[in-house]
Design an enzyme around this catalytic site. Structure first.
Site, PDB file in Angstrom:
ATOM      1  CD  GLU A   1      -5.395  -2.155 -15.927  1.00  0.00           C
ATOM      2  OE1 GLU A   1      -4.357  -1.536 -16.187  1.00  0.00           O
ATOM      3  OE2 GLU A   1      -6.473  -1.594 -15.653  1.00  0.00           O
TER       4      GLU A   1
ATOM      5  NE  ARG B   1      -0.848  -1.239 -18.089  1.00  0.00           N
ATOM      6  CZ  ARG B   1       0.137  -0.397 -17.834  1.00  0.00           C
ATOM      7  NH1 ARG B   1       1.170  -0.765 -17.102  1.00  0.00           N
ATOM      8  NH2 ARG B   1       0.124   0.857 -18.300  1.00  0.00           N
TER       9      ARG B   1
ATOM     10  CD  GLU C   1      -6.113  -1.186 -19.209  1.00  0.00           C
ATOM     11  OE1 GLU C   1      -5.176  -0.451 -19.596  1.00  0.00           O
ATOM     12  OE2 GLU C   1      -6.869  -0.885 -18.256  1.00  0.00           O
TER      13      GLU C   1
ATOM     14  CG  HIS D   1      -0.706  -2.973 -12.062  1.00  0.00           C
ATOM     15  ND1 HIS D   1      -1.604  -3.790 -12.711  1.00  0.00           N
ATOM     16  CD2 HIS D   1       0.398  -2.902 -12.869  1.00  0.00           C
ATOM     17  CE1 HIS D   1      -1.086  -4.169 -13.860  1.00  0.00           C
ATOM     18  NE2 HIS D   1       0.136  -3.666 -13.979  1.00  0.00           N
TER      19      HIS D   1
ATOM     20  CG  HIS E   1      -9.678  -0.120 -13.382  1.00  0.00           C
ATOM     21  ND1 HIS E   1     -10.406   0.595 -14.296  1.00  0.00           N
ATOM     22  CD2 HIS E   1      -8.422  -0.221 -13.902  1.00  0.00           C
ATOM     23  CE1 HIS E   1      -9.623   0.928 -15.315  1.00  0.00           C
ATOM     24  NE2 HIS E   1      -8.407   0.431 -15.114  1.00  0.00           N
TER      25      HIS E   1
ATOM     26  CG  HIS F   1      -8.890   4.079 -12.177  1.00  0.00           C
ATOM     27  ND1 HIS F   1      -7.749   4.621 -11.667  1.00  0.00           N
ATOM     28  CD2 HIS F   1      -8.481   3.323 -13.226  1.00  0.00           C
ATOM     29  CE1 HIS F   1      -6.702   4.214 -12.370  1.00  0.00           C
ATOM     30  NE2 HIS F   1      -7.127   3.427 -13.331  1.00  0.00           N
TER      31      HIS F   1
ATOM     32  CG  ASP G   1      -6.847  35.766 -17.548  1.00  0.00           C
ATOM     33  OD1 ASP G   1      -5.996  34.976 -18.013  1.00  0.00           O
ATOM     34  OD2 ASP G   1      -7.121  36.862 -18.072  1.00  0.00           O
TER      35      ASP G   1
ATOM     36  CG  ASP H   1      -2.754   2.341 -20.074  1.00  0.00           C
ATOM     37  OD1 ASP H   1      -3.903   2.583 -20.526  1.00  0.00           O
ATOM     38  OD2 ASP H   1      -2.555   1.941 -18.909  1.00  0.00           O
TER      39      ASP H   1
ATOM     40  CG  ASP I   1      -7.870   1.805 -19.137  1.00  0.00           C
ATOM     41  OD1 ASP I   1      -6.773   1.991 -19.688  1.00  0.00           O
ATOM     42  OD2 ASP I   1      -7.995   1.564 -17.917  1.00  0.00           O
TER      43      ASP I   1
ATOM     44  CG  HIS J   1       0.172   5.947 -13.286  1.00  0.00           C
ATOM     45  ND1 HIS J   1      -0.408   6.118 -12.060  1.00  0.00           N
ATOM     46  CD2 HIS J   1      -0.519   4.934 -13.857  1.00  0.00           C
ATOM     47  CE1 HIS J   1      -1.397   5.249 -11.895  1.00  0.00           C
ATOM     48  NE2 HIS J   1      -1.472   4.517 -12.987  1.00  0.00           N
TER      49      HIS J   1
ATOM     50  CE1 TYR K   1       4.118  -2.835 -16.451  1.00  0.00           C
ATOM     51  CE2 TYR K   1       3.404  -4.134 -14.559  1.00  0.00           C
ATOM     52  CZ  TYR K   1       3.098  -3.403 -15.692  1.00  0.00           C
ATOM     53  OH  TYR K   1       1.787  -3.248 -16.062  1.00  0.00           O
TER      54      TYR K   1
HETATM   55  N1  GLY Z   1      -4.781   3.773 -17.628  1.00  0.00           N
HETATM   56  C1  GLY Z   1      -5.000   3.568 -16.274  1.00  0.00           C
HETATM   57  C2  GLY Z   1      -5.263   2.166 -16.001  1.00  0.00           C
HETATM   58  O1  GLY Z   1      -5.037   1.325 -16.833  1.00  0.00           O
HETATM   59  O2  GLY Z   1      -5.768   1.825 -14.972  1.00  0.00           O
HETATM   60 MN    MN Z   2      -6.946   0.325 -16.639  1.00  0.00          MN
HETATM   61 MN    MN Z   3      -4.951   1.566 -18.886  1.00  0.00          MN
END
Ligand code: GLY
Ligand code: MN
Ligand code: MN
Length: 443
Positions: A386, A407, A409, A352, A356, A363, A44, A262, A273, A245, A390
Protein backbone atom coordinates in the site's frame (compact mmCIF):
# COMPACT_ATOMS: atom_id res chain seq x y z
CA UNK A 1 -20.39 -28.64 1.78
CA UNK A 2 -23.35 -29.28 4.08
CA UNK A 3 -23.61 -27.39 7.37
CA UNK A 4 -22.53 -30.53 9.21
CA UNK A 5 -19.49 -31.04 6.97
CA UNK A 6 -18.52 -27.41 7.47
CA UNK A 7 -18.68 -27.77 11.24
CA UNK A 8 -16.55 -30.91 11.12
CA UNK A 9 -14.02 -29.20 8.83
CA UNK A 10 -13.79 -26.25 11.24
CA UNK A 11 -13.35 -28.33 14.39
CA UNK A 12 -10.75 -30.51 12.62
CA UNK A 13 -8.85 -27.37 11.66
CA UNK A 14 -9.06 -26.04 15.24
CA UNK A 15 -7.75 -29.31 16.67
CA UNK A 16 -4.80 -29.11 14.30
CA UNK A 17 -4.02 -25.53 15.37
CA UNK A 18 -4.02 -26.50 19.06
CA UNK A 19 -1.87 -29.51 18.29
CA UNK A 20 0.60 -27.28 16.42
CA UNK A 21 0.82 -24.99 19.44
CA UNK A 22 1.30 -27.82 21.91
CA UNK A 23 4.03 -29.30 19.67
CA UNK A 24 5.94 -26.03 20.04
CA UNK A 25 5.98 -26.32 23.84
CA UNK A 26 8.05 -28.51 26.17
CA UNK A 27 6.09 -31.50 27.52
CA UNK A 28 4.11 -30.93 30.71
CA UNK A 29 3.51 -27.26 30.04
CA UNK A 30 0.22 -25.78 31.17
CA UNK A 31 -1.32 -23.41 28.61
CA UNK A 32 -3.83 -20.84 29.80
CA UNK A 33 -5.65 -18.47 27.50
CA UNK A 34 -8.58 -16.21 28.21
CA UNK A 35 -11.16 -15.00 25.68
CA UNK A 36 -12.59 -11.50 25.52
CA UNK A 37 -15.34 -10.08 27.71
CA UNK A 38 -18.03 -7.60 26.74
CA UNK A 39 -16.91 -3.97 26.77
CA UNK A 40 -19.22 -1.16 27.94
CA UNK A 41 -20.11 1.32 25.24
CA UNK A 42 -22.27 3.64 27.33
CA UNK A 43 -24.11 3.26 30.62
CA UNK A 44 -25.57 -0.26 30.46
CA UNK A 45 -25.03 -1.06 26.78
CA UNK A 46 -22.07 -2.85 25.30
CA UNK A 47 -20.13 -2.89 22.06
CA UNK A 48 -20.94 -5.87 19.85
CA UNK A 49 -18.85 -8.77 21.14
CA UNK A 50 -15.50 -9.33 19.41
CA UNK A 51 -13.54 -12.39 20.49
CA UNK A 52 -9.77 -11.98 20.80
CA UNK A 53 -8.17 -13.23 17.61
CA UNK A 54 -5.88 -15.66 19.44
CA UNK A 55 -8.74 -17.28 21.34
CA UNK A 56 -10.86 -17.55 18.22
CA UNK A 57 -7.93 -19.01 16.30
CA UNK A 58 -7.55 -21.84 18.80
CA UNK A 59 -11.15 -22.51 19.83
CA UNK A 60 -13.61 -21.02 17.30
CA UNK A 61 -15.66 -19.88 20.30
CA UNK A 62 -17.35 -16.54 19.78
CA UNK A 63 -18.78 -15.89 23.22
CA UNK A 64 -17.65 -13.74 26.18
CA UNK A 65 -15.62 -14.87 29.20
CA UNK A 66 -14.41 -18.26 27.96
CA UNK A 67 -11.07 -19.83 29.00
CA UNK A 68 -8.86 -22.46 27.39
CA UNK A 69 -6.64 -24.71 29.51
CA UNK A 70 -4.30 -27.25 27.93
CA UNK A 71 -1.37 -29.40 28.98
CA UNK A 72 1.31 -30.39 26.45
CA UNK A 73 2.97 -33.80 26.33
CA UNK A 74 2.55 -37.29 24.90
CA UNK A 75 -1.08 -37.30 25.97
CA UNK A 76 -2.11 -33.68 25.60
CA UNK A 77 -5.12 -32.50 27.55
CA UNK A 78 -7.58 -29.79 26.56
CA UNK A 79 -10.29 -28.12 28.63
CA UNK A 80 -12.63 -25.34 27.66
CA UNK A 81 -14.68 -23.25 30.09
CA UNK A 82 -17.78 -21.36 28.98
CA UNK A 83 -20.70 -19.45 30.47
CA UNK A 84 -23.47 -21.72 31.78
CA UNK A 85 -26.78 -21.89 29.96
CA UNK A 86 -29.20 -19.56 31.72
CA UNK A 87 -32.78 -19.24 30.48
CA UNK A 88 -33.38 -15.81 31.98
CA UNK A 89 -30.08 -14.28 30.84
CA UNK A 90 -30.56 -15.74 27.39
CA UNK A 91 -33.99 -14.13 27.01
CA UNK A 92 -32.38 -10.75 27.63
CA UNK A 93 -28.96 -11.06 26.09
CA UNK A 94 -29.11 -13.81 23.50
CA UNK A 95 -28.37 -17.50 23.27
CA UNK A 96 -25.35 -19.01 24.93
CA UNK A 97 -23.53 -21.97 23.47
CA UNK A 98 -23.39 -24.05 26.62
CA UNK A 99 -20.91 -26.84 27.09
CA UNK A 100 -22.36 -29.18 24.47
CA UNK A 101 -22.36 -26.73 21.54
CA UNK A 102 -19.00 -25.31 22.58
CA UNK A 103 -17.58 -28.82 22.48
CA UNK A 104 -18.97 -29.48 19.01
CA UNK A 105 -17.57 -26.22 17.60
CA UNK A 106 -14.14 -26.43 19.18
CA UNK A 107 -13.62 -30.19 19.01
CA UNK A 108 -12.67 -30.10 22.69
CA UNK A 109 -14.12 -33.01 24.66
CA UNK A 110 -13.80 -31.67 28.15
CA UNK A 111 -15.95 -28.57 28.27
CA UNK A 112 -17.04 -27.18 31.64
CA UNK A 113 -19.05 -24.31 32.97
CA UNK A 114 -17.01 -21.42 34.29
CA UNK A 115 -17.54 -22.28 37.95
CA UNK A 116 -15.16 -25.24 37.40
CA UNK A 117 -12.34 -23.00 36.19
CA UNK A 118 -10.54 -22.30 39.49
CA UNK A 119 -10.43 -25.92 40.56
CA UNK A 120 -9.19 -27.22 37.22
CA UNK A 121 -6.60 -24.48 36.77
CA UNK A 122 -5.18 -24.91 40.29
CA UNK A 123 -5.04 -28.63 39.79
CA UNK A 124 -3.14 -28.30 36.50
CA UNK A 125 -0.82 -25.56 37.74
CA UNK A 126 -0.04 -27.36 40.95
CA UNK A 127 1.20 -30.43 39.12
CA UNK A 128 3.35 -28.94 36.35
CA UNK A 129 6.50 -26.91 36.37
CA UNK A 130 5.97 -24.86 33.21
CA UNK A 131 3.24 -22.40 32.46
CA UNK A 132 2.63 -20.69 29.10
CA UNK A 133 0.33 -17.67 29.08
CA UNK A 134 0.23 -14.27 27.47
CA UNK A 135 2.69 -11.82 28.99
CA UNK A 136 0.23 -9.09 28.00
CA UNK A 137 -2.33 -8.92 30.75
CA UNK A 138 -5.34 -6.72 31.51
CA UNK A 139 -6.42 -6.00 35.07
CA UNK A 140 -9.30 -8.52 35.16
CA UNK A 141 -7.01 -11.28 34.00
CA UNK A 142 -4.22 -10.08 36.28
CA UNK A 143 -6.50 -10.53 39.28
CA UNK A 144 -7.36 -14.08 38.27
CA UNK A 145 -3.71 -14.93 37.85
CA UNK A 146 -2.63 -13.41 41.13
CA UNK A 147 -5.35 -15.30 43.01
CA UNK A 148 -4.20 -18.59 41.50
CA UNK A 149 -0.53 -17.93 42.21
CA UNK A 150 -1.30 -16.84 45.78
CA UNK A 151 -3.33 -20.02 46.33
CA UNK A 152 -0.53 -22.20 45.01
CA UNK A 153 2.07 -20.40 47.11
CA UNK A 154 -0.07 -20.94 50.24
CA UNK A 155 -0.66 -24.64 49.55
CA UNK A 156 1.46 -27.41 51.08
CA UNK A 157 0.57 -29.93 48.38
CA UNK A 158 0.88 -27.86 45.24
CA UNK A 159 3.91 -26.15 43.72
CA UNK A 160 4.07 -22.91 41.75
CA UNK A 161 5.29 -23.17 38.14
CA UNK A 162 9.04 -22.56 37.93
CA UNK A 163 9.13 -21.49 34.28
CA UNK A 164 6.92 -18.98 32.56
CA UNK A 165 6.66 -18.95 28.76
CA UNK A 166 5.13 -16.15 26.69
CA UNK A 167 2.35 -17.70 24.65
CA UNK A 168 1.83 -14.76 22.27
CA UNK A 169 4.83 -15.19 19.94
CA UNK A 170 4.10 -18.91 19.62
CA UNK A 171 0.48 -18.39 18.60
CA UNK A 172 1.42 -15.45 16.39
CA UNK A 173 4.02 -17.44 14.51
CA UNK A 174 1.33 -20.03 13.72
CA UNK A 175 -1.15 -17.36 12.68
CA UNK A 176 1.35 -15.86 10.24
CA UNK A 177 1.08 -18.91 7.99
CA UNK A 178 -2.42 -19.27 6.65
CA UNK A 179 -3.77 -22.78 6.14
CA UNK A 180 -5.83 -23.70 3.07
CA UNK A 181 -8.88 -23.37 5.30
CA UNK A 182 -7.94 -19.81 6.22
CA UNK A 183 -6.98 -18.84 2.68
CA UNK A 184 -10.44 -19.82 1.51
CA UNK A 185 -11.99 -17.46 4.07
CA UNK A 186 -9.53 -14.69 3.22
CA UNK A 187 -10.43 -15.03 -0.46
CA UNK A 188 -14.08 -14.60 0.46
CA UNK A 189 -13.33 -11.58 2.65
CA UNK A 190 -11.33 -10.08 -0.23
CA UNK A 191 -14.07 -10.85 -2.73
CA UNK A 192 -16.72 -9.05 -0.68
CA UNK A 193 -14.45 -6.03 -0.18
CA UNK A 194 -13.75 -5.98 -3.94
CA UNK A 195 -17.46 -5.90 -4.64
CA UNK A 196 -17.94 -3.11 -2.08
CA UNK A 197 -15.22 -0.96 -3.65
CA UNK A 198 -16.61 -1.52 -7.14
CA UNK A 199 -20.02 -0.48 -5.91
CA UNK A 200 -18.66 2.65 -4.21
CA UNK A 201 -16.67 3.63 -7.29
CA UNK A 202 -19.68 3.26 -9.54
CA UNK A 203 -21.96 5.23 -7.19
CA UNK A 204 -19.57 8.13 -6.63
CA UNK A 205 -20.93 11.51 -7.81
CA UNK A 206 -20.03 15.12 -7.09
CA UNK A 207 -22.45 16.50 -4.48
CA UNK A 208 -22.77 13.27 -2.50
CA UNK A 209 -21.12 13.05 0.91
CA UNK A 210 -18.21 10.92 2.02
CA UNK A 211 -20.46 9.18 4.57
CA UNK A 212 -22.85 8.20 1.80
CA UNK A 213 -20.04 6.51 -0.09
CA UNK A 214 -19.00 4.78 3.17
CA UNK A 215 -22.63 3.62 3.48
CA UNK A 216 -22.46 2.14 -0.04
CA UNK A 217 -19.44 0.15 1.10
CA UNK A 218 -21.07 -0.91 4.36
CA UNK A 219 -24.24 -1.94 2.52
CA UNK A 220 -22.22 -4.54 0.66
CA UNK A 221 -20.48 -5.71 3.85
CA UNK A 222 -23.82 -6.07 5.65
CA UNK A 223 -25.73 -7.82 2.89
CA UNK A 224 -22.91 -10.31 2.31
CA UNK A 225 -23.09 -11.52 5.91
CA UNK A 226 -19.85 -10.07 7.21
CA UNK A 227 -19.35 -8.77 10.74
CA UNK A 228 -18.96 -5.32 9.15
CA UNK A 229 -15.84 -3.25 8.53
CA UNK A 230 -12.57 -4.73 9.77
CA UNK A 231 -11.46 -1.21 10.76
CA UNK A 232 -12.83 2.33 10.54
CA UNK A 233 -13.69 3.00 6.90
CA UNK A 234 -11.73 5.89 5.41
CA UNK A 235 -13.49 7.95 2.72
CA UNK A 236 -11.31 11.02 2.25
CA UNK A 237 -11.95 13.42 -0.62
CA UNK A 238 -9.67 16.29 -1.62
CA UNK A 239 -7.28 17.26 1.16
CA UNK A 240 -8.87 14.73 3.53
CA UNK A 241 -6.96 12.04 1.65
CA UNK A 242 -3.76 13.42 3.21
CA UNK A 243 -4.99 12.46 6.70
CA UNK A 244 -3.94 8.83 6.99
CA UNK A 245 -6.61 7.69 9.42
CA UNK A 246 -9.37 10.08 8.35
CA UNK A 247 -12.65 8.49 9.45
CA UNK A 248 -14.97 11.49 9.97
CA UNK A 249 -16.22 11.05 6.37
CA UNK A 250 -18.29 14.26 6.61
CA UNK A 251 -17.25 16.32 3.56
CA UNK A 252 -19.22 16.86 0.38
CA UNK A 253 -17.61 15.45 -2.75
CA UNK A 254 -16.40 18.14 -5.15
CA UNK A 255 -16.04 17.77 -8.90
CA UNK A 256 -12.33 17.84 -9.74
CA UNK A 257 -11.21 16.21 -6.46
CA UNK A 258 -9.92 12.71 -5.90
CA UNK A 259 -11.56 10.39 -3.38
CA UNK A 260 -9.44 7.92 -1.37
CA UNK A 261 -11.33 4.94 0.04
CA UNK A 262 -9.58 2.56 2.44
CA UNK A 263 -12.07 -0.13 3.48
CA UNK A 264 -12.22 -3.84 4.17
CA UNK A 265 -14.58 -6.24 5.90
CA UNK A 266 -14.31 -8.94 8.53
CA UNK A 267 -15.65 -12.21 7.16
CA UNK A 268 -15.74 -15.21 9.50
CA UNK A 269 -13.06 -13.43 11.49
CA UNK A 270 -10.76 -12.59 8.55
CA UNK A 271 -9.97 -9.05 7.43
CA UNK A 272 -9.59 -7.61 3.98
CA UNK A 273 -7.96 -4.21 3.46
CA UNK A 274 -8.23 -2.36 0.14
CA UNK A 275 -7.48 1.23 -0.86
CA UNK A 276 -8.37 2.88 -4.12
CA UNK A 277 -8.10 6.53 -5.15
CA UNK A 278 -10.22 7.80 -8.02
CA UNK A 279 -11.75 11.01 -9.40
CA UNK A 280 -15.05 12.10 -7.86
CA UNK A 281 -16.35 13.11 -11.31
CA UNK A 282 -15.22 9.93 -13.07
CA UNK A 283 -12.29 11.39 -15.09
CA UNK A 284 -8.73 11.98 -13.90
CA UNK A 285 -7.24 15.39 -14.75
CA UNK A 286 -3.82 15.39 -16.44
CA UNK A 287 -2.13 16.32 -13.13
CA UNK A 288 -4.03 13.62 -11.21
CA UNK A 289 -3.07 11.05 -13.86
CA UNK A 290 0.57 12.00 -13.49
CA UNK A 291 0.64 11.70 -9.72
CA UNK A 292 -1.55 8.59 -9.63
CA UNK A 293 0.62 6.82 -12.21
CA UNK A 294 3.70 7.13 -10.00
CA UNK A 295 1.93 5.52 -7.04
CA UNK A 296 0.57 2.79 -9.29
CA UNK A 297 4.01 2.13 -10.73
CA UNK A 298 5.46 1.90 -7.20
CA UNK A 299 2.70 -0.45 -6.11
CA UNK A 300 2.97 -2.77 -9.11
CA UNK A 301 6.77 -2.97 -8.80
CA UNK A 302 6.50 -3.75 -5.08
CA UNK A 303 3.88 -6.45 -5.73
CA UNK A 304 6.10 -7.98 -8.42
CA UNK A 305 8.79 -8.38 -5.77
CA UNK A 306 6.54 -10.46 -3.51
CA UNK A 307 7.71 -14.05 -3.71
CA UNK A 308 9.30 -16.61 -1.41
CA UNK A 309 12.78 -15.60 -0.29
CA UNK A 310 12.32 -11.86 -0.90
CA UNK A 311 11.58 -9.48 1.96
CA UNK A 312 9.14 -6.67 2.68
CA UNK A 313 11.93 -4.08 3.26
CA UNK A 314 13.31 -4.89 -0.21
CA UNK A 315 9.88 -4.21 -1.70
CA UNK A 316 9.68 -1.02 0.37
CA UNK A 317 12.96 0.22 -1.10
CA UNK A 318 11.77 -0.50 -4.65
CA UNK A 319 8.54 1.45 -4.00
CA UNK A 320 10.33 4.31 -2.22
CA UNK A 321 12.72 4.75 -5.15
CA UNK A 322 9.89 4.99 -7.67
CA UNK A 323 7.98 7.41 -5.41
CA UNK A 324 11.14 9.51 -5.15
CA UNK A 325 11.38 9.62 -8.95
CA UNK A 326 7.74 10.66 -8.93
CA UNK A 327 8.27 13.44 -6.40
CA UNK A 328 11.12 14.81 -8.54
CA UNK A 329 8.92 14.57 -11.66
CA UNK A 330 6.11 16.45 -9.87
CA UNK A 331 8.53 19.17 -8.77
CA UNK A 332 8.12 18.42 -5.06
CA UNK A 333 11.74 17.32 -4.69
CA UNK A 334 14.79 18.48 -6.64
CA UNK A 335 18.18 16.86 -7.18
CA UNK A 336 19.01 13.28 -8.04
CA UNK A 337 17.13 10.15 -7.10
CA UNK A 338 20.13 8.74 -5.23
CA UNK A 339 20.69 11.92 -3.17
CA UNK A 340 17.01 12.02 -2.25
CA UNK A 341 16.96 8.33 -1.41
CA UNK A 342 20.00 8.78 0.80
CA UNK A 343 18.42 11.66 2.73
CA UNK A 344 15.04 9.86 2.83
CA UNK A 345 13.54 13.05 1.38
CA UNK A 346 10.39 11.20 0.31
CA UNK A 347 9.46 10.51 3.94
CA UNK A 348 7.23 13.59 4.53
CA UNK A 349 5.18 12.51 1.48
CA UNK A 350 5.19 8.74 2.11
CA UNK A 351 5.22 8.51 5.87
CA UNK A 352 3.88 5.00 6.51
CA UNK A 353 5.13 1.50 5.87
CA UNK A 354 4.66 -0.33 2.60
CA UNK A 355 2.40 -2.99 4.08
CA UNK A 356 1.61 -5.33 6.92
CA UNK A 357 0.54 -8.88 7.61
CA UNK A 358 -3.18 -9.50 7.17
CA UNK A 359 -5.39 -12.15 8.78
CA UNK A 360 -7.71 -12.29 11.76
CA UNK A 361 -6.43 -8.80 12.62
CA UNK A 362 -6.17 -6.17 9.94
CA UNK A 363 -2.67 -5.40 11.18
CA UNK A 364 -2.04 -9.05 11.77
CA UNK A 365 0.41 -10.63 14.16
CA UNK A 366 3.70 -12.34 13.38
CA UNK A 367 7.31 -11.19 13.65
CA UNK A 368 8.64 -9.00 10.85
CA UNK A 369 12.22 -9.84 11.75
CA UNK A 370 13.92 -13.09 12.63
CA UNK A 371 17.22 -12.88 14.55
CA UNK A 372 17.22 -9.14 13.86
CA UNK A 373 17.02 -9.65 10.09
CA UNK A 374 14.04 -8.95 7.80
CA UNK A 375 12.11 -12.13 7.43
CA UNK A 376 12.10 -13.84 4.02
CA UNK A 377 8.60 -14.26 2.66
CA UNK A 378 7.15 -17.77 2.61
CA UNK A 379 4.10 -19.35 1.00
CA UNK A 380 0.96 -18.93 3.08
CA UNK A 381 1.78 -15.45 4.33
CA UNK A 382 -0.72 -12.74 3.42
CA UNK A 383 0.26 -9.09 3.41
CA UNK A 384 -0.87 -5.75 2.06
CA UNK A 385 1.08 -3.61 -0.38
CA UNK A 386 0.00 0.00 0.00
CA UNK A 387 2.32 2.78 -1.12
CA UNK A 388 1.01 6.33 -1.20
CA UNK A 389 1.94 9.93 -1.88
CA UNK A 390 0.46 12.73 0.21
CA UNK A 391 1.36 16.30 -0.68
CA UNK A 392 0.23 18.66 2.05
CA UNK A 393 -1.35 22.01 1.15
CA UNK A 394 1.31 24.72 1.07
CA UNK A 395 4.04 22.41 -0.30
CA UNK A 396 6.42 24.22 -2.66
CA UNK A 397 5.24 22.74 -5.96
CA UNK A 398 2.64 23.20 -8.67
CA UNK A 399 -0.60 23.97 -6.86
CA UNK A 400 -2.35 21.20 -8.78
CA UNK A 401 -0.52 18.70 -6.55
CA UNK A 402 -1.03 20.53 -3.28
CA UNK A 403 -3.49 18.88 -0.90
CA UNK A 404 -3.67 15.72 -3.01
CA UNK A 405 -3.35 12.23 -1.47
CA UNK A 406 -3.13 8.97 -3.40
CA UNK A 407 -2.83 5.46 -1.95
CA UNK A 408 -3.37 2.12 -3.66
CA UNK A 409 -3.60 -1.03 -1.53
CA UNK A 410 -4.07 -4.70 -2.36
CA UNK A 411 -3.99 -7.94 -0.37
CA UNK A 412 -1.31 -10.32 -1.54
CA UNK A 413 -0.99 -14.03 -0.79
CA UNK A 414 2.55 -15.41 -1.04
CA UNK A 415 2.49 -18.64 -3.06
CA UNK A 416 5.15 -21.20 -3.94
CA UNK A 417 5.36 -19.67 -7.44
CA UNK A 418 5.34 -16.04 -6.31
CA UNK A 419 2.15 -14.33 -5.25
CA UNK A 420 -1.54 -13.96 -5.88
CA UNK A 421 -3.30 -10.63 -5.66
CA UNK A 422 -6.55 -11.40 -3.81
CA UNK A 423 -8.08 -7.98 -4.48
CA UNK A 424 -7.22 -7.38 -8.10
CA UNK A 425 -10.93 -7.29 -8.94
CA UNK A 426 -11.13 -3.58 -8.08
CA UNK A 427 -9.92 -1.57 -11.07
CA UNK A 428 -6.58 0.07 -10.58
CA UNK A 429 -5.57 1.18 -14.10
CA UNK A 430 -6.78 4.68 -15.02
CA UNK A 431 -8.83 3.54 -18.04
CA UNK A 432 -10.45 0.71 -16.05
CA UNK A 433 -11.46 3.06 -13.24
CA UNK A 434 -12.88 5.61 -15.67
CA UNK A 435 -14.74 2.85 -17.46
CA UNK A 436 -16.34 1.49 -14.27
CA UNK A 437 -17.36 5.01 -13.26
CA UNK A 438 -19.39 5.52 -16.43
CA UNK A 439 -23.13 5.21 -15.75
CA UNK A 440 -24.39 1.69 -16.28
CA UNK A 441 -20.98 -0.02 -16.10
CA UNK A 442 -21.34 -1.54 -12.62
CA UNK A 443 -22.55 -5.12 -12.50
N1 GLY B 1 -6.60 0.42 6.83
C1 GLY B 1 -5.46 0.38 7.61
C2 GLY B 1 -4.29 0.08 6.79
O1 GLY B 1 -4.35 0.15 5.59
O2 GLY B 1 -3.27 -0.30 7.30
MN1 MN C 1 -3.40 -1.77 5.23
MN1 MN D 1 -6.02 -0.03 4.39
Amino acid sequence: MSGHEQRVAFSTELKQRRQNLLNDLPPDTVVLLRGASLVTRSNDTEYPFRQTSDFYYLTGINEPDAWLLMVSGKKPREYLFVLPRDAEQEVWHGRRLGTEQAGLISGIRQVYELNELNRKVLNALGQHRQLAWSFKVDSAQGQHRQRWLDKLAASRNLTTPGTLIDLDPLIHELRLFKSDYEIKLMRESAKIAVQAHRRAMSMCQPGRYEYQIAADIHHEFATQGTAGPAYGTICGSGENACILHYTENTSRLQEGDLLLIDAGCEYQGYASDITRTFPVGGRFSAAQKRMYSWVLKAQQAAIEHIKPGNTLPQAYKIAAKILTEGLIDLGVLSGSVSENMKSVAYRPYFMHGLGHWLGLDVHDVGAYKVNGEPRPLEPGMVLTIEPGLYIPPGTQCNELYQGVGVRIEDDILVTAQGHENLTRGVPVEIEDIEHLMQPGSFT
